[in-house]
Design a protein around this motif. Structure first.
Motif, PDB file in Angstrom:
ATOM      1  N   GLY A  56       0.941   3.759  -3.128  1.00  0.00           N
ATOM      2  CA  GLY A  56      -0.032   4.743  -2.494  1.00  0.00           C
ATOM      3  C   GLY A  56       1.766   6.053  -2.757  1.00  0.00           C
ATOM      4  O   GLY A  56       0.999   6.984  -3.387  1.00  0.00           O
ATOM      5  N   GLY A  57       2.542   5.855  -2.211  1.00  0.00           N
ATOM      6  CA  GLY A  57       3.597   6.642  -2.826  1.00  0.00           C
ATOM      7  C   GLY A  57       3.926   7.441  -4.383  1.00  0.00           C
ATOM      8  O   GLY A  57       4.887   8.512  -4.193  1.00  0.00           O
TER       9      GLY A  57
ATOM     10  N   GLY B 161      -2.280   0.512   2.255  1.00  0.00           N
ATOM     11  CA  GLY B 161      -1.193   0.019   3.090  1.00  0.00           C
ATOM     12  C   GLY B 161      -1.110  -0.028   5.058  1.00  0.00           C
ATOM     13  O   GLY B 161      -0.486  -0.784   5.765  1.00  0.00           O
TER      14      GLY B 161
ATOM     15  N   GLY C 235      -3.304   8.004  -4.955  1.00  0.00           N
ATOM     16  CA  GLY C 235      -2.015   7.420  -3.887  1.00  0.00           C
ATOM     17  C   GLY C 235      -2.547   7.655  -2.369  1.00  0.00           C
ATOM     18  O   GLY C 235      -2.051   6.785  -1.569  1.00  0.00           O
ATOM     19  N   ILE C 236      -3.579   8.193  -2.290  1.00  0.00           N
ATOM     20  CA  ILE C 236      -3.840   9.018  -0.274  1.00  0.00           C
ATOM     21  C   ILE C 236      -4.850   7.474  -0.325  1.00  0.00           C
ATOM     22  O   ILE C 236      -3.819   6.992   0.589  1.00  0.00           O
TER      23      ILE C 236
ATOM     24  N   GLY D 179       0.570  -1.257  -0.274  1.00  0.00           N
ATOM     25  CA  GLY D 179      -0.116  -0.153   0.261  1.00  0.00           C
ATOM     26  C   GLY D 179       0.427   1.169   0.213  1.00  0.00           C
ATOM     27  O   GLY D 179       0.929   2.040  -0.720  1.00  0.00           O
ATOM     28  N   VAL D 180       1.259   1.122   1.148  1.00  0.00           N
ATOM     29  CA  VAL D 180       2.891   2.270   0.974  1.00  0.00           C
ATOM     30  C   VAL D 180       3.608   2.623  -0.239  1.00  0.00           C
ATOM     31  O   VAL D 180       3.879   3.953  -1.110  1.00  0.00           O
TER      32      VAL D 180
ATOM     33  N   THR E  67      -2.312   4.483  -0.151  1.00  0.00           N
ATOM     34  CA  THR E  67      -1.405   5.088   1.289  1.00  0.00           C
ATOM     35  C   THR E  67      -2.189   3.841   2.593  1.00  0.00           C
ATOM     36  O   THR E  67      -1.743   3.427   3.883  1.00  0.00           O
TER      37      THR E  67
END
Length: 106
Positions: free
Chosen positions: A24-25, A50, A43-44, A20-21, A47
């Motif tokens: 998302g990042g 994650g 992206g948010i 996820g991160v 994240t």
């Protein structure tokens, strides 16, 4: 100060957090650098996927053996209100982000 539930299903927690991160990042960075609101919201949302995976991992090997409530109590970190709020924020960010990216194209 550490929660003993973190030691349960550590591999699954790490996988979902990094998944996820990581995605998302990359989407958040891409959206912010190009000025795309939809990409940034996606992206948010990823994240938050994650973070949700870190706090309440998806463990497929045990899914059929015990009930969902039992599994949730056994491995979940945080209150049900926290997980509900995370889920709503995650879904809202992803839906609005996909609509803005593919329908409105911003």
């Amino acid at each position: 100060m550490t929660n003993p539930k973190f030691s349960r299903y550590t591999g699954s927690r790490i996988f979902w957090f990094l998944f996820g991160v990581g995605l998302g990042g990359m989407n958040l960075w891409s959206g912010l650098s190009q000025g795309l609101v939809g990409e940034s919201l996606i992206g948010i949302g990823l994240t938050l996927v994650g973070i949700q995976g870190l706090l309440r991992p998806v463990v497929l090997s045990r899914a059929g053996k015990i009930s969902k409530e039992e599994m949730t109590r056994e491995v979940s970190i945080g209150s049900d209100v926290l997980h509900g709020a995370l889920s709503l924020a995650m879904a809202a960010a992803l839906v609005v982000g996909f609509v803005l990216k593919y329908v409105v194209k911003t």
